[in-house]
Write an enzyme that holds these catalytic residues in place. Structure first.
Site, short mmCIF file in Angstrom:
data_model
loop_
_atom_site.label_atom_id
_atom_site.label_comp_id
_atom_site.label_asym_id
_atom_site.label_seq_id
_atom_site.Cartn_x
_atom_site.Cartn_y
_atom_site.Cartn_z
N GLN A 61 11.18 36.32 -6.54
CA GLN A 61 11.97 35.31 -5.84
C GLN A 61 11.13 34.47 -4.86
O GLN A 61 11.33 33.26 -4.72
CB GLN A 61 13.11 35.98 -5.07
N ARG B 57 0.47 34.84 -14.99
CA ARG B 57 -0.15 35.90 -14.20
C ARG B 57 0.84 37.05 -13.97
O ARG B 57 2.00 36.82 -13.57
CB ARG B 57 -0.58 35.32 -12.84
N GLU C 100 0.83 -1.21 0.00
CA GLU C 100 0.00 0.00 0.00
C GLU C 100 0.87 1.26 0.00
O GLU C 100 0.55 2.26 -0.65
CB GLU C 100 -0.91 -0.02 1.24
#
Ligand SMILES: Cc1cc2nc3c(=O)[nH]c(=O)nc-3n(C[C@H](O)[C@H](O)[C@H](O)COP(=O)(O)OP(=O)(O)OC[C@H]3O[C@@H](n4cnc5c(N)ncnc54)[C@H](O)[C@@H]3O)c2cc1C
Length: 268
Positions: free
Chosen positions: A158, A147, A121
């Site tokens: 930065q 954007r 798992e």
């Protein structure tokens, strides 16, 4: 495995399994919770105590219960914040009877089967967490390059490219650890020999998914928390489950540290 009173401490489970010699049947009673595919699966692998007089590692047994078994019910399904396509619920067993051959492995050998199941798992969760992390990262990179804020692309700032760089190396680290664990699993390595590597892959990949989903929402600003915008908010909700299922991050850290310091017994 998981029950109302025990999750991480799965060895402390209360479900009881006894063998009815006369009928040649296993009889199972108890309640499990947070079980994936409860009410949908055709067959259930159920762990329970067969010998309460020895340490749990030596007294657990696993049996297979078909969905149609008498006494098997599914009292409730849960409503989760994320991963809403997956069905998870309670499984109750009231004197459920199954034939002798439904024993999985050996009597009182359930703990080792549990270890193997967790290893598998954890490798799988490494892979699915990578999917979540990458999906979020793609959205973040695309947004940071398009954007404009304060006259420049977001990605030129930065504080933003630092987040992009961190997501990038975390994803690659998660991928490499997951590949290593998966290769070991495929080559037949299992049990305690895979525990450290499978736990590392699960820990790093699931925490990376949470980190990437969270940072992506931040880079998107309002769009990140709006359902109308796209997938970022969904990934954020989906990711949060990952460090909990299949052994929490804390349990993975325990397993890693325990393997690294075999001469001492760590407190749990
Ligand atoms: C979507 C989903 C699907 C699941 N599917 C399955 C399934 O198919 N089968 C199944 O058996 N289970 C399943 N689970 C259960 C899952 O494995 C458990 O939720 C998990 O093991 C944690 O157990 P718990 O929720 O009881 O939390 P607890 O064990 O109560 O832990 C709560 C918190 O305490 C921490 N903690 C506990 N003990 C210690 C300690 N000693 N030291 C430090 N920290 C500790 C844990 O890390 C965790 O952060 C599923 C859960 C979810 C959410």
């Amino acid at each position: 495995m998981t029950e109302p009173s025990v999750g991480s401490d799965s060895a402390g489970m209360e479900t009881r399994i006894r063998f009815d010699e006369e009928a040649g049947q296993w009889v199972i009673s108890g309640v499990k919770r947070y079980i994936s595919n409860a009410s949908k699966a055709d067959v259930y692998i159920v762990w329970g105590v067969t010998n309460p007089n020895v340490p749990p590692q030596k007294g657990l047994t696993a049996v297979l219960i078909p969905a149609h078994a008498k006494g098997l019910t599914f009292p409730r399904l849960y409503d989760f914040a994320g991963r809403r396509g997956s069905i998870v619920g309670e499984v109750a067993m009231d004197e459920v009877r199954v034939p002798e051959e439904n024993l999985l492995g050996d009597v009182n050998g359930g703990f080792n089967i549990m270890l193997s199941a967790f290893n598998f798992e954890r490798v799988i969760l490494g892979g699915s967490s990578l999917g979540v992390a990458r999906a979020a990262f793609e959205i973040a990179c695309q947004h940071a390059q398009s954007r404009v804020s304060f006259g420049q692309k977001l990605g030129q700032k930065q504080l933003i490219w630092d987040m992009i760089a961190q997501m990038s190396w975390k994803i690659d680290a998660a991928e490499l650890l997951t590949h290593r664990a998966a290769k070991m699993y495929d080559s037949g390595i299992g049990g305690k020999d895979l525990m450290r590597e499978a736990s590392q892959a699960k820990l790093v990949a699931t925490e990376t998914a949470v980190f990437c989903a969270d940072r992506t929402v931040q880079i998107l600003g309002g769009d990140g928390v709006t359902r109308q915008y796209g997938k970022a908010e969904q990934l954020y909700r989906d990711a949060r489950t990952l460090p909990i299922v299949g052994g929490t991050s804390e349990m993975c850290k325990y397993l890693i540290a325990a393997r690294e310091m075999p001469s001492i017994r760590l407190n749990l």
